[in-house]
Scaffold this motif. Structure first.
Motif: not given
Length: 136
Positions: A20-28, A33-40, A73-84
């Protein structure tokens, strides 16, 4: 959440970690989006950014590219790229870099040094333990 590291009760390898991010990613659209998943990370994840032109021009960009590969994953965003990842607040970026280091076992917190006079080895706090990916 990470107290046991990547091993789940010693029997199964845990490869994904929720955060869970402290502030969150704000989309367009302005959605936070505060909750997400990171893999090894894999060896390929660690190596492929090294041929990325953005990383070659600015080595500090390594952390952005690397995180874009392992965040699934970052909230409902699943297309995570450098721009995100570039759009994250600095606090959130630091949070994810620290998580990356912990789940991939990249920080021990101590280094072993030897006394130049007597050769005795001992552990000291590692000054690079706080270094984040891409901050060499």
């Amino acid at each position: 959440m990470l107290e046991n590291g990547p091993q789940d009760n010693g029997s199964r390898l845990r490869t994904e970690f929720d955060f869970e991010l402290p502030h969150g990613y704000v989309d367009a659209r302005g959605t936070v989006h505060r909750q997400g998943t990171m893999r090894l990370a894999t060896a390929r994840d660690e190596l492929s950014p090294l041929i990325d032109q953005r990383v070659r021009q600015n080595p500090a960009y390594l952390g952005v590219v690397l995180l874009s590969l392992v965040i699934t994953r970052l909230g409902t965003v699943t297309d995570i790229h450098a721009g995100v990842v570039e759009q994250l607040f600095a606090t959130d970026l630091a949070h994810l870099q620290d998580l990356y280091r912990r789940i991939n076992g990249l920080e021990s917190g101590h280094s072993t040094v030897a006394c130049p006079s007597c050769g005795t080895s001992f552990a000291v706090p590692d000054p690079s333990a706080g270094t984040r990916p891409g901050e060499a």
